[in-house]
Design a protein around this motif. Structure first.
Motif, PDB file in Angstrom:
ATOM      1  N   VAL A  74      40.620  -8.359  -7.632  1.00 43.07           N
ATOM      2  CA  VAL A  74      40.876  -9.588  -6.868  1.00 43.07           C
ATOM      3  C   VAL A  74      40.119  -9.655  -5.547  1.00 43.07           C
ATOM      4  O   VAL A  74      40.198 -10.670  -4.851  1.00 43.07           O
ATOM      5  N   SER A  75      39.389  -8.620  -5.180  1.00 40.75           N
ATOM      6  CA  SER A  75      38.657  -8.655  -3.912  1.00 40.75           C
ATOM      7  C   SER A  75      37.479  -7.703  -3.958  1.00 40.75           C
ATOM      8  O   SER A  75      37.386  -6.849  -4.846  1.00 40.75           O
ATOM      9  N   LYS A  76      36.581  -7.862  -2.998  1.00 41.66           N
ATOM     10  CA  LYS A  76      35.503  -6.910  -2.826  1.00 41.66           C
ATOM     11  C   LYS A  76      36.080  -5.597  -2.301  1.00 41.66           C
ATOM     12  O   LYS A  76      37.161  -5.573  -1.704  1.00 41.66           O
ATOM     13  N   VAL A  77      35.355  -4.505  -2.526  1.00 39.09           N
ATOM     14  CA  VAL A  77      35.776  -3.220  -1.974  1.00 39.09           C
ATOM     15  C   VAL A  77      34.930  -2.904  -0.747  1.00 39.09           C
ATOM     16  O   VAL A  77      33.797  -3.373  -0.610  1.00 39.09           O
ATOM     17  N   VAL A  78      35.497  -2.094   0.141  1.00 39.97           N
ATOM     18  CA  VAL A  78      34.778  -1.629   1.325  1.00 39.97           C
ATOM     19  C   VAL A  78      34.508  -0.139   1.161  1.00 39.97           C
ATOM     20  O   VAL A  78      35.110   0.531   0.328  1.00 39.97           O
ATOM     21  N   ALA A  79      33.602   0.358   1.960  1.00 38.29           N
ATOM     22  CA  ALA A  79      33.218   1.768   1.867  1.00 38.29           C
ATOM     23  C   ALA A  79      34.360   2.686   2.287  1.00 38.29           C
ATOM     24  O   ALA A  79      35.071   2.410   3.260  1.00 38.29           O
ATOM     25  N   LEU A 131      43.604  10.425 -14.580  1.00 35.90           N
ATOM     26  CA  LEU A 131      44.082  10.596 -13.209  1.00 35.90           C
ATOM     27  C   LEU A 131      43.530   9.465 -12.349  1.00 35.90           C
ATOM     28  O   LEU A 131      42.355   9.445 -11.980  1.00 35.90           O
ATOM     29  N   ASP A 132      44.380   8.473 -12.052  1.00 40.30           N
ATOM     30  CA  ASP A 132      43.993   7.328 -11.235  1.00 40.30           C
ATOM     31  C   ASP A 132      44.440   7.536  -9.788  1.00 40.30           C
ATOM     32  O   ASP A 132      45.598   7.905  -9.536  1.00 40.30           O
ATOM     33  N   PHE A 133      43.538   7.278  -8.863  1.00 41.45           N
ATOM     34  CA  PHE A 133      43.813   7.512  -7.454  1.00 41.45           C
ATOM     35  C   PHE A 133      44.186   6.217  -6.728  1.00 41.45           C
ATOM     36  O   PHE A 133      43.796   5.123  -7.154  1.00 41.45           O
ATOM     37  N   PRO A 134      44.905   6.313  -5.615  1.00 38.97           N
ATOM     38  CA  PRO A 134      45.212   5.133  -4.813  1.00 38.97           C
ATOM     39  C   PRO A 134      43.933   4.542  -4.233  1.00 38.97           C
ATOM     40  O   PRO A 134      42.935   5.249  -4.042  1.00 38.97           O
ATOM     41  N   SER A 135      43.945   3.246  -3.923  1.00 37.58           N
ATOM     42  CA  SER A 135      42.703   2.589  -3.514  1.00 37.58           C
ATOM     43  C   SER A 135      42.894   1.497  -2.459  1.00 37.58           C
ATOM     44  O   SER A 135      42.040   0.624  -2.321  1.00 37.58           O
ATOM     45  N   CYS A 136      44.001   1.543  -1.724  1.00 39.78           N
ATOM     46  CA  CYS A 136      44.229   0.584  -0.637  1.00 39.78           C
ATOM     47  C   CYS A 136      44.337   1.360   0.673  1.00 39.78           C
ATOM     48  O   CYS A 136      45.361   1.993   0.960  1.00 39.78           O
ATOM     49  N   ARG A 148      49.381  10.827   1.807  1.00 38.74           N
ATOM     50  CA  ARG A 148      49.703   9.667   0.980  1.00 38.74           C
ATOM     51  C   ARG A 148      49.754   8.327   1.704  1.00 38.74           C
ATOM     52  O   ARG A 148      49.416   7.304   1.106  1.00 38.74           O
ATOM     53  N   THR A 149      50.159   8.283   2.952  1.00 38.22           N
ATOM     54  CA  THR A 149      50.440   6.988   3.562  1.00 38.22           C
ATOM     55  C   THR A 149      49.198   6.245   4.048  1.00 38.22           C
ATOM     56  O   THR A 149      49.250   5.038   4.265  1.00 38.22           O
ATOM     57  N   HIS A 150      48.063   6.925   4.206  1.00 39.22           N
ATOM     58  CA  HIS A 150      46.855   6.240   4.693  1.00 39.22           C
ATOM     59  C   HIS A 150      46.107   5.516   3.577  1.00 39.22           C
ATOM     60  O   HIS A 150      45.313   4.615   3.862  1.00 39.22           O
ATOM     61  N   VAL A 151      46.339   5.899   2.320  1.00 38.99           N
ATOM     62  CA  VAL A 151      45.772   5.200   1.165  1.00 38.99           C
ATOM     63  C   VAL A 151      46.872   5.095   0.108  1.00 38.99           C
ATOM     64  O   VAL A 151      47.413   6.114  -0.328  1.00 38.99           O
ATOM     65  N   VAL A 152      47.190   3.879  -0.304  1.00 39.24           N
ATOM     66  CA  VAL A 152      48.290   3.656  -1.241  1.00 39.24           C
ATOM     67  C   VAL A 152      47.770   2.918  -2.472  1.00 39.24           C
ATOM     68  O   VAL A 152      46.631   2.441  -2.507  1.00 39.24           O
ATOM     69  N   PHE A 153      48.624   2.808  -3.466  1.00 37.31           N
ATOM     70  CA  PHE A 153      48.240   2.134  -4.699  1.00 37.31           C
ATOM     71  C   PHE A 153      48.404   0.620  -4.560  1.00 37.31           C
ATOM     72  O   PHE A 153      49.325   0.137  -3.892  1.00 37.31           O
ATOM     73  N   PRO A 154      47.531  -0.155  -5.212  1.00 31.68           N
ATOM     74  CA  PRO A 154      47.717  -1.611  -5.244  1.00 31.68           C
ATOM     75  C   PRO A 154      48.861  -1.978  -6.178  1.00 31.68           C
ATOM     76  O   PRO A 154      49.355  -1.142  -6.940  1.00 31.68           O
ATOM     77  N   PRO A 161      48.425  -4.009  -0.335  1.00 30.99           N
ATOM     78  CA  PRO A 161      49.419  -4.425   0.651  1.00 30.99           C
ATOM     79  C   PRO A 161      48.761  -4.982   1.908  1.00 30.99           C
ATOM     80  O   PRO A 161      47.591  -4.729   2.199  1.00 30.99           O
ATOM     81  N   HIS A 162      49.533  -5.749   2.673  1.00 26.67           N
ATOM     82  CA  HIS A 162      49.060  -6.326   3.935  1.00 26.67           C
ATOM     83  C   HIS A 162      48.519  -5.225   4.851  1.00 26.67           C
ATOM     84  O   HIS A 162      49.082  -4.136   4.911  1.00 26.67           O
ATOM     85  N   ALA A 163      47.428  -5.520   5.519  1.00 32.52           N
ATOM     86  CA  ALA A 163      46.800  -4.619   6.493  1.00 32.52           C
ATOM     87  C   ALA A 163      46.164  -3.395   5.842  1.00 32.52           C
ATOM     88  O   ALA A 163      45.968  -2.374   6.488  1.00 32.52           O
ATOM     89  N   THR A 164      45.857  -3.483   4.550  1.00 32.16           N
ATOM     90  CA  THR A 164      45.078  -2.438   3.890  1.00 32.16           C
ATOM     91  C   THR A 164      43.851  -3.077   3.246  1.00 32.16           C
ATOM     92  O   THR A 164      43.803  -4.296   3.042  1.00 32.16           O
ATOM     93  N   PHE A 165      42.872  -2.235   2.931  1.00 32.03           N
ATOM     94  CA  PHE A 165      41.602  -2.704   2.411  1.00 32.03           C
ATOM     95  C   PHE A 165      41.285  -1.979   1.107  1.00 32.03           C
ATOM     96  O   PHE A 165      41.448  -0.762   1.016  1.00 32.03           O
ATOM     97  N   ALA A 166      40.809  -2.730   0.125  1.00 34.37           N
ATOM     98  CA  ALA A 166      40.460  -2.127  -1.161  1.00 34.37           C
ATOM     99  C   ALA A 166      39.207  -1.276  -1.016  1.00 34.37           C
ATOM    100  O   ALA A 166      38.199  -1.722  -0.466  1.00 34.37           O
ATOM    101  N   VAL A 167      39.295  -0.034  -1.487  1.00 36.05           N
ATOM    102  CA  VAL A 167      38.145   0.863  -1.558  1.00 36.05           C
ATOM    103  C   VAL A 167      37.892   1.180  -3.032  1.00 36.05           C
ATOM    104  O   VAL A 167      38.739   0.897  -3.887  1.00 36.05           O
ATOM    105  N   PRO A 168      36.738   1.733  -3.385  1.00 33.01           N
ATOM    106  CA  PRO A 168      36.503   2.094  -4.783  1.00 33.01           C
ATOM    107  C   PRO A 168      37.620   2.978  -5.330  1.00 33.01           C
ATOM    108  O   PRO A 168      38.033   3.942  -4.677  1.00 33.01           O
ATOM    109  N   GLN A 169      38.130   2.619  -6.498  1.00 33.54           N
ATOM    110  CA  GLN A 169      39.217   3.405  -7.095  1.00 33.54           C
ATOM    111  C   GLN A 169      38.639   4.480  -8.002  1.00 33.54           C
ATOM    112  O   GLN A 169      37.925   4.199  -8.961  1.00 33.54           O
TER     113      GLN A 169
END
Length: 228
Positions: A74-79, A131-136, A148-154, A161-169
């Motif tokens: 649903v969105s672009k990913v950031v580095a 093994l799927d990793f979190p990506s927000c 765990r709290t700095h990168v969470v699952f979508p 979630p609000h105030a997080t950014f999608a990174v490559p999963q």
């Protein structure tokens, strides 16, 4: 796989300077506990980490390892920032009650059919671990207490979630050749009793800015790319 200097005490500087097993020079760390067949004794049956920690059996080398990064639907990913640390799954799932369980056991040839139990596969189909990793990402930290709290699952639809950014999963898929009827088990802490729900993996991003930029560009353009 990847960075050959990896251990529990590795510093960022050591990781950045180390050799790697990855094509293209990616020095990132890709870690998962080994799987063992239980009908044979392991070479480390009298060693710490092996038999002395109740991890009996012969270590299995995967017949296939696929490491891939996926975009967000649903969105672009950031580095990802360099030295970002990620964990998926819970190595102490029995102790913690299972809130962070992400184990996905399956069988080759049966895509996207997973269980948190050891898979009983038909003839000609080997067990798999996906093994799927979190990506927000929170956009600030490369690590946090518990990792765990700095990168969470979508959410299920891919929304972060609000105030997080999608990174490559990151997704790691391991396939094994195990004779039908032979029991196997993943390594664990002794008190976790090699329960399949404890399957987990860890990742530290040590890609260069150029490598990460190429990865992000590939995903956001909707292309399929391979390490050069």
């Amino acid at each position: 796989m990847g960075n050959v200097s990896t251990n529990a005490m590795s510093s960022n500087a050591e990781l950045a300077a180390a050799r790697t097993t990855c094509v293209g020079g990616d020095r990132s760390t890709y870690y998962w506990p080994v799987l063992r067949r239980l009908d044979r004794m392991g070479a480390d049956q009298h060693a710490v980490g092996g038999g002395l920690d109740d991890n009996m059996g012969q270590i299995l080398t995967p017949s296939s390892v696929v490491i891939e990064f996926r975009g967000n639907p649903v969105s672009k990913v950031v580095a990802m920032p360099r030295f970002l640390r990620l964990i998926t799954g819970d190595p102490v799932a029995l102790y913690t009650g299972g809130a962070n369980v992400r184990a996905q056991w399956g069988c080759s040839g049966h895509r996207d059919r997973f269980t948190t139990k050891y898979a009983l596969c038909p003839a000609g189909s080997g067990p798999t671990r996906t093994l799927d990793f979190p990506s927000c990402w929170d956009g600030l930290s490369t690590d946090s207490p518990g990792h765990r709290t700095h990168v969470v699952f979508p959410s299920a639809d891919g929304v972060c979630p609000h105030a997080t950014f999608a990174v490559p999963q990151l997704r790691i898929t391991l396939t094994y050749s195990v004779p039908r009827g032979v029991r196997y088990a993943v390594d664990s802490f002794p008190e976790e009793k090699r329960d399949p729900s404890t399957d987990h993996a860890m990742f530290i991003n040590v890609m260069t800015s150029r490598q990460m930029s190429a990865l992000v560009g590939c995903l956001n353009a909707g292309r399929r790319c391979h390490a050069a």
